[in-house]
Scaffold this active site. Structure first.
Site, mmCIF file in Angstrom:
data_model
loop_
_atom_site.group_PDB
_atom_site.id
_atom_site.type_symbol
_atom_site.label_atom_id
_atom_site.label_comp_id
_atom_site.label_asym_id
_atom_site.label_seq_id
_atom_site.Cartn_x
_atom_site.Cartn_y
_atom_site.Cartn_z
ATOM 1 N N ILE A 155 12.638 3.668 -11.875
ATOM 2 C CA ILE A 155 12.492 3.798 -13.322
ATOM 3 C C ILE A 155 11.675 5.049 -13.614
ATOM 4 O O ILE A 155 10.480 5.109 -13.309
ATOM 5 C CB ILE A 155 11.810 2.553 -13.929
ATOM 6 C CG1 ILE A 155 12.650 1.302 -13.633
ATOM 7 C CG2 ILE A 155 11.613 2.724 -15.433
ATOM 8 C CD1 ILE A 155 12.010 0.012 -14.109
ATOM 9 N N VAL A 215 -8.512 -3.041 -4.459
ATOM 10 C CA VAL A 215 -9.481 -1.962 -4.592
ATOM 11 C C VAL A 215 -9.968 -1.869 -6.039
ATOM 12 O O VAL A 215 -11.134 -1.590 -6.305
ATOM 13 C CB VAL A 215 -8.855 -0.612 -4.164
ATOM 14 C CG1 VAL A 215 -9.869 0.520 -4.301
ATOM 15 C CG2 VAL A 215 -8.346 -0.680 -2.734
ATOM 16 N N GLY A 243 0.779 -1.224 0.000
ATOM 17 C CA GLY A 243 0.000 0.000 0.000
ATOM 18 C C GLY A 243 0.812 1.276 0.000
ATOM 19 O O GLY A 243 0.283 2.351 0.265
ATOM 20 N N ARG A 300 -4.428 -10.744 -2.075
ATOM 21 C CA ARG A 300 -5.769 -10.382 -1.609
ATOM 22 C C ARG A 300 -6.563 -9.829 -2.782
ATOM 23 O O ARG A 300 -6.038 -9.676 -3.879
ATOM 24 C CB ARG A 300 -5.662 -9.302 -0.542
ATOM 25 C CG ARG A 300 -4.824 -8.107 -1.002
ATOM 26 C CD ARG A 300 -4.836 -6.944 -0.057
ATOM 27 N NE ARG A 300 -3.810 -5.951 -0.356
ATOM 28 C CZ ARG A 300 -3.881 -5.052 -1.335
ATOM 29 N NH1 ARG A 300 -4.957 -5.023 -2.136
ATOM 30 N NH2 ARG A 300 -2.908 -4.185 -1.542
#
Length: 446
Positions: free
Chosen positions: A203, A286, A164, A283
């Site tokens: 990058i 979003v 996150g 998981r």
């Protein structure tokens, strides 16, 4: 299939999981904190149970409280959503010890894929290209300075146990390394209980590409295409041959490594079209509705079926990726004040609708936005037969979307949809840093 599922999360994802459970005909219980007593998921639930006070570590991160809530309410499975306990191998193990099914990868799989650095090495061994970086976990400042000097600045510090974006810091010089490394380690320790940090070569002008995968416990796996910068799919920057190679490498690599359930492999795409693996999210994400609109596959329902030990309901040949989709995260934040979090009561709410428009939200008029959690209020997801149609529908939907009583980033999104760089698919991960948020606020779009 499970007899009853405890939803151990809040906000729009709790509502989304509740709807999937109802589609599957599985009763569900919503676990909530005292601050979320009046949230939409609790209002919609047939059954709800309080697991503690507002502070997340005393409620949504309180493992004994969550397990007790599941057992008291007669659940045999727990869905953690995203964030909170969703990638916690220890929690998955605790669930198993109490004969509760963790809806996600099993504890041993989460443990195997828990270290970002170890996963990079593991998947690189299967042939997946990875971003060049440090030769291991950084032992101290001298080690970090020596390795960064050898690799060349800029580099990106990343917590090995994290996700996150927490604890990540861009470092452009030795002086910045001296201040950034202890901060990154401190943030990692606070967020994940582990201060292990490594770095990747930064990058410039890269794009963030992610591949959605589903894998059952019987050795079957499929990909459901890629998402570009987490908000639109398919990626407008990838040639068809590179896209197919990316998708094929992603699913073959995680199958070979022994992954299971839903997951997302994240990559960076450079200006020459080369892609590099950076991490995997173990998981649901979003952004999962983007893939759902493109494929027609209910990812939450599939995730639940896979956790129950069922086989995949479709093969790779049956996956049809159609059209283009874009997601806008509507947050309680002020884009004119460095996106500072906002609170307040929702006084008026108008949600967009019409062909190709979906809104996932927990908002309703009179809802009080609390200060304790993530600022996400809603997700607007728009589909079109092509990118041009998706953009036109997005413009319409954003114009219809209205929230009063609490500041949101809707003006920012309305600006993005008319910004030349976005319209021309010329975005990159550092675009906001280069031009500043003001350039994307409606009325200032270039």
């Amino acid at each position: 299939m499970f007899n009853k599922i405890l939803i151990a999360n809040r906000g729009e994802i709790a509502v989304r999981i509740l709807r999937a459970c109802r589609d599957l005909g599985v009763p569900a219980v919503v676990a909530f904190s005292e601050a979320d007593r009046e949230t939409l998921a609790v209002r919609m639930a047939d059954e709800a149970i309080c697991i503690g006070p507002a502070e997340a570590r005393k409620s949504y991160l309180n493992q004994p409280a969550v397990v007790s809530a599941a057992m008291i309410s007669g659940c045999d499975a727990v869905h953690p959503g995203y964030g909170f306990l969703s990638e916690d191998a220890g929690f998955a193990e605790v669930c198993a010890a109490h004969e509760l099914h963790f809806i996600g990868p099993r504890a041993e799989v989460l443990e195997k894929f828990g270290s970002k650095y170890a996963v990079r090495r593991m998947l690189a061994a299967t042939g997946l290209p990875t971003v060049p970086g440090s030769g291991g976990i950084l032992s101290d400042l001298r080690d970090a300075l020596d390795q960064a000097a050898a690799a060349g600045y800029p580099v990106l510090l990343k917590p090995s146990a994290g996700g996150g974006g927490r604890g990540m810091r861009l470092v452009r010089s030795p002086r910045e390394m001296e201040t950034s490394l202890p901060l990154s380690r401190s943030e990692a320790q606070a967020a994940f209980g582990d201060d292990s940090v490594y770095f990747e070569k930064w990058i410039e002008e890269s794009r963030h590409i992610e591949v959605q995968v589903l894998i059952d416990r019987h050795g079957n796996g499929i990909h459901l295409g890629e998402r570009d910068c987490s908000v639109q799919a398919p990626s407008p920057a990838m040639a068809p041959e590179a896209r197919e190679r990316l998708r094929d490498l992603a699913i073959r690599s995680v199958l070979a490594a022994g992954y299971e359930n839903a997951g997302t492999l994240e990559f960076l795409l450079d200006g020459e079209g080369n892609f590099y693996f950076i991490e995997i999210n173990c998981r649901i994400q979003v952004e999962h509705p983007v893939t759902e609109l493109l494929t027609g596959v209910d990812l939450i329902a599939e995730q639940i079926r896979l956790a129950a030990g069922e086989r995949l309901s479709l093969t790779q040949e049956q996956v049809e990726i159609r059209g283009h989709a874009i997601e806008f995260r509507i947050n309680a934040e002020d884009p004119s004040d460095n996106f500072s979090p906002q609170t307040g009561m929702v006084e008026e709410l108008t949600l967009p609708a019409g062909p190709g428009v979906r809104v996932d939200t927990h908002l309703y008029p009179g809802y009080e936005v609390p200060p304790y959690y993530d600022s996400l209020l809603a997700k607007l997801i728009v589909w079109g037969e092509n990118r041009e149609m998706a953009l036109a529908r997005s413009r319409r939907a954003l114009a219809e979307f209205h929230v009063s009583g609490v500041k949101t980033n809707l003006p920012f999104h309305r600006g993005i949809i008319d910004n030349g760089a976005f319209l021309g698919a010329e975005v990159s991960t550092n675009l906001l840093d280069r031009v500043g948020p003001a350039a994307f606020v409606a009325g200032n779009a270039g």
